[in-house]
Design a protein around this motif. Structure first.
Motif, mmCIF file in Angstrom:
data_model
loop_
_atom_site.group_PDB
_atom_site.id
_atom_site.type_symbol
_atom_site.label_atom_id
_atom_site.label_comp_id
_atom_site.label_asym_id
_atom_site.label_seq_id
_atom_site.Cartn_x
_atom_site.Cartn_y
_atom_site.Cartn_z
ATOM 1 N N GLY A 1 0.859 -1.138 0.078
ATOM 2 C CA GLY A 1 0.101 -0.188 -0.047
ATOM 3 C C GLY A 1 0.773 1.211 0.035
ATOM 4 O O GLY A 1 1.965 1.497 -0.377
ATOM 5 N N HIS A 2 0.280 2.378 0.252
ATOM 6 C CA HIS A 2 0.794 3.659 0.322
ATOM 7 C C HIS A 2 1.915 3.816 1.043
ATOM 8 O O HIS A 2 2.925 4.767 0.603
ATOM 9 C CB HIS A 2 -0.279 4.625 0.721
ATOM 10 C CG HIS A 2 0.159 6.064 0.916
ATOM 11 N ND1 HIS A 2 0.555 6.853 -0.370
ATOM 12 C CD2 HIS A 2 0.132 7.065 1.956
ATOM 13 C CE1 HIS A 2 1.100 7.775 0.197
ATOM 14 N NE2 HIS A 2 0.605 8.082 1.461
ATOM 15 N N THR B 1 -8.533 7.451 -7.567
ATOM 16 C CA THR B 1 -7.831 8.119 -6.518
ATOM 17 C C THR B 1 -8.648 9.159 -5.983
ATOM 18 O O THR B 1 -9.190 10.005 -6.520
ATOM 19 C CB THR B 1 -6.478 8.713 -6.940
ATOM 20 O OG1 THR B 1 -5.476 7.540 -7.833
ATOM 21 C CG2 THR B 1 -5.506 9.188 -5.868
ATOM 22 N N GLU C 1 -4.972 7.845 -1.019
ATOM 23 C CA GLU C 1 -3.703 7.087 -1.057
ATOM 24 C C GLU C 1 -2.851 7.835 -2.055
ATOM 25 O O GLU C 1 -3.208 8.644 -2.545
ATOM 26 C CB GLU C 1 -4.109 5.750 -1.773
ATOM 27 C CG GLU C 1 -4.898 4.831 -0.951
ATOM 28 C CD GLU C 1 -5.151 3.526 -1.544
ATOM 29 O OE1 GLU C 1 -4.820 2.424 -0.887
ATOM 30 O OE2 GLU C 1 -5.519 3.422 -2.910
ATOM 31 N N HIS C 2 -1.345 7.375 -1.818
ATOM 32 C CA HIS C 2 -0.371 8.219 -2.547
ATOM 33 C C HIS C 2 -0.519 9.813 -2.557
ATOM 34 O O HIS C 2 0.252 10.372 -3.395
ATOM 35 C CB HIS C 2 -0.743 7.765 -4.088
ATOM 36 C CG HIS C 2 -0.736 6.240 -4.340
ATOM 37 N ND1 HIS C 2 -0.175 4.954 -3.587
ATOM 38 C CD2 HIS C 2 -1.898 5.615 -4.815
ATOM 39 C CE1 HIS C 2 -0.670 4.164 -4.133
ATOM 40 N NE2 HIS C 2 -1.881 4.204 -4.752
#
Length: 577
Positions: A61-62, A434, A442-443
């Motif tokens: 994940g992130h 996103t 996220e990100h």
């Protein structure tokens, strides 16, 4: 076994990829050392780090993305010191003392026992720089890993890819070592060779730091490894039997099971284009229920097909009902839904399901979701998401025939949507939906962490990795959206897709909000979307999905930037196509 070979060959091809070029000087900086004690440990460390980062990125994940970004900075620092030490060994040793003394000792002298460990550490750093380089084969492996979850198969596929890349680099390193030794024997250019390698290493660090490894080098590349990998995937894909290839779509009839009774529709808060309908009043009709919401890009792209079926089979007894179930709070407002239905020219009945009662009655979980109901009031088939439109049309025709309708020969529905409704370029889509609100964000890659439900001034990081995004300016980030407090403010996204959309809205006073869009720092030109002009200018009027970019040329990693010239904008989610 074939898939592991494909992964290995994909890794071998990375040596021809533009984004591997800045890494080569770091590898060849060890070309004057014995391969077993210098080159081989470096390649092992490189493959190990890449495999570990790629596996963690697929499963973790992130936080891994942020960790890998930090690792890249550390790796660039290590190699910058190495480049300086190759140019000026004495200065490097005086400046760095114990930390870089090991790096300066790499200049010459017989290899010592600890040389293997040093090379392995340099390989780990190289792996951190190399990890973001990805083509279609690596993308295929990572996508499969993300869908299937952690497992030995995905891990070994990534390891096979890394070993393939290490093999090609090892061959290049071995050949480079021979050339290096020949030059040393025939010419007394060892000092200049080392300085040349030092310059190459420093230039490699600069190229990576400025993003040339994924932008400029790609444009000047003479070998299109992405195309080569795509052809390789197509060539190694198992062929379908001739009997299957010869069969027409009409010969493939989906299984029509009994999935239960037609749930009640009384949970709708309002109806558009029709008086209220019920499962009882629709008895004897074939019914298609389409769960959708008007800011959902997947729903919009399916809409031309749903409208086509409604028009084509209306007289044969088909009733299409769009159940509008909101994803965001603004989609609960009836006036917003009414405007969207008018703008999208939806003519069939629409049930406004703002309280999720119909959604729950069907036990639904997806947008879009299609449920096919026969004349006896039984659910016979369902399909979630986009695609398989021919299959859905077959189901409609079969249910109509079972209901006694006389149908002409099957003809494909012509459903070519425009703007956001156009079919996606799935082959080139490597960026996921996103969300901007902190509940599902996220990100995120601004220098500052997201402050929940409070104002904060954000600063974008100078360089974003693929699928990272950042805020700039004063924003208040809520659970499902971010609200710009003062103008100007911006959002930046590093993406890979033909189309970029952003769900946007204005505050309740309804004042239009001006914005400008840039692509890789310049106006989009012909790559503008339907909601921007060639200069990147546009205006937000109402809550909806805005298409901001549609690339006309080759699709590659690009940096998108939108700057809002007025305060009060709400940003909800990015989608791609």
């Amino acid at each position: 076994m074939l898939i592991y070979l494909l992964a290995f060959v994909g890794g071998v091809l990375t040596i021809l990829s533009p984004c591997i070029l800045p890494v080569l000087p770091f590898v060849f900086a060890r070309a004057d050392q014995p391969f077993r004690r210098a080159g081989l440990p470096l390649l092992v460390g490189m493959a190990f780090t890449f495999s570990a980062v790629a596996i963690a990125a697929a499963f973790g994940g992130h936080w891994v993305v942020r960790l890998n970004q930090g690792g890249r900075y550390v790796a660039m620092l290590v190699f910058l010191v190495l480049g300086v030490s190759l140019l000026f060994p004495s200065i490097a040793e005086a400046l760095t003392r114990p930390l870089v003394s090991a790096g300066s000792k790499l200049q010459g002298g017989p290899p010592v026992e600890s040389g293997i460990g040093k090379s392995f550490v340099l390989g780990i750093s190289t792996g951190l720089l190399w990890a973001p380089c990805a083509g279609p084969i690596l993308g295929l492996i990572l996508t499969g890993a993300a869908i299937q979850g952690p497992g030995a198969r995905s891990s070994f596929l990534l390891l096979s890819f890394a070993l393939g890349a290490a093999t090609s680099l090892g061959i290049a390193l071995f050949a480079g070592s021979k050339i290096f030794s020949a030059l040393k024997r025939s010419l007394s250019f060892e000092v200049w060779i080392r300085r040349g390698l030092g310059v190459a290493v420093i230039m490699g660090v600069v190229a990576i730091g400025l993003g040339w490894d994924t932008n400029l080098l790609t444009k000047f590349s003479f070998v299109n490894t992405a195309k080569a990998e795509e052809h390789l995937i197509d060539g190694l894909r198992p062929e379908k039997p001739a009997s299957v290839l010869a069969a027409s779509v009409a010969d493939t009839q989906p299984a029509l099971d009994d999935e239960g009774p037609f749930p009640d529709l009384s949970g709708a808060v309002a109806w558009l284009n029709s008086p209220p309908l019920s499962s009882k009043s629709l008895k004897g009709k074939v019914v298609l229920i389409d769960f959708w919401t008007y800011s959902c890009i997947n729903c919009l792209r399916a809409l031309p097909y749903v409208e086509g079926w409604a028009a084509k089979y209306k007289d044969a007894g088909l009733v299409v009902i769009g159940v509008h179930t909101p994803e965001f709070a603004f989609e609960k407002e009836r006036t917003n839904v009414e405007k969207a239905v008018r703008d999208l020219k939806v003519s069939y009945p629409v049930a406004i399901d703002s309280d999720y009662k119909i959604w729950k009655a069907f036990n639904n979980e997806y947008w879009p979701a299609h449920y096919f109901i026969d004349g006896k009031g039984r659910i016979r088939y369902h399909h979630f998401g986009e695609g398989e439109y021919d299959q859905s049309a077959l189901v409609i025709r079969e249910l109509l025939k079972q209901n006694g309708a006389q149908l002409a020969a099957s003809e494909a529905i012509s459903a070519s949507g425009a703007g956001a409704e156009a079919a996606p370029d799935t082959a080139n889509q490597r960026s996921p939906e996103t969300y901007v609100g902190y509940h599902r964000a996220e990100h995120f890659a601004s220098t500052e962490a997201i402050a929940h439900d409070s104002k904060r001034v954000y600063t974008p990081q100078p360089r974003l990795s693929l699928n990272q995004w950042a805020l700039g300016g004063s924003w208040k980030v809520g659970e499902e959206s971010a609200l710009l407090q003062t103008a100007p403010g911006k959002i930046i996204f590093r993406f890979h897709a033909r189309d970029l959309h952003l769900v946007l809205g204005t505050t309740k006073d309804g004042r239009p909000i001006r914005f400008t869009v840039k692509l890789d720092g310049t106006v989009p030109g012909d790559d503008h979307g339907v909601d921007t002009d060639k200069n990147g200018a546009g205006t937000i009027q109402g809550h909806r999905l805005y298409q901001l970019i549609r690339q006309k040329g080759p699709v590659e990693d690009r940096t998108f930037e939108i700057e809002f010239l007025d305060p009060g904008v709400q940003a909800f989610a990015f989608t791609f196509g």
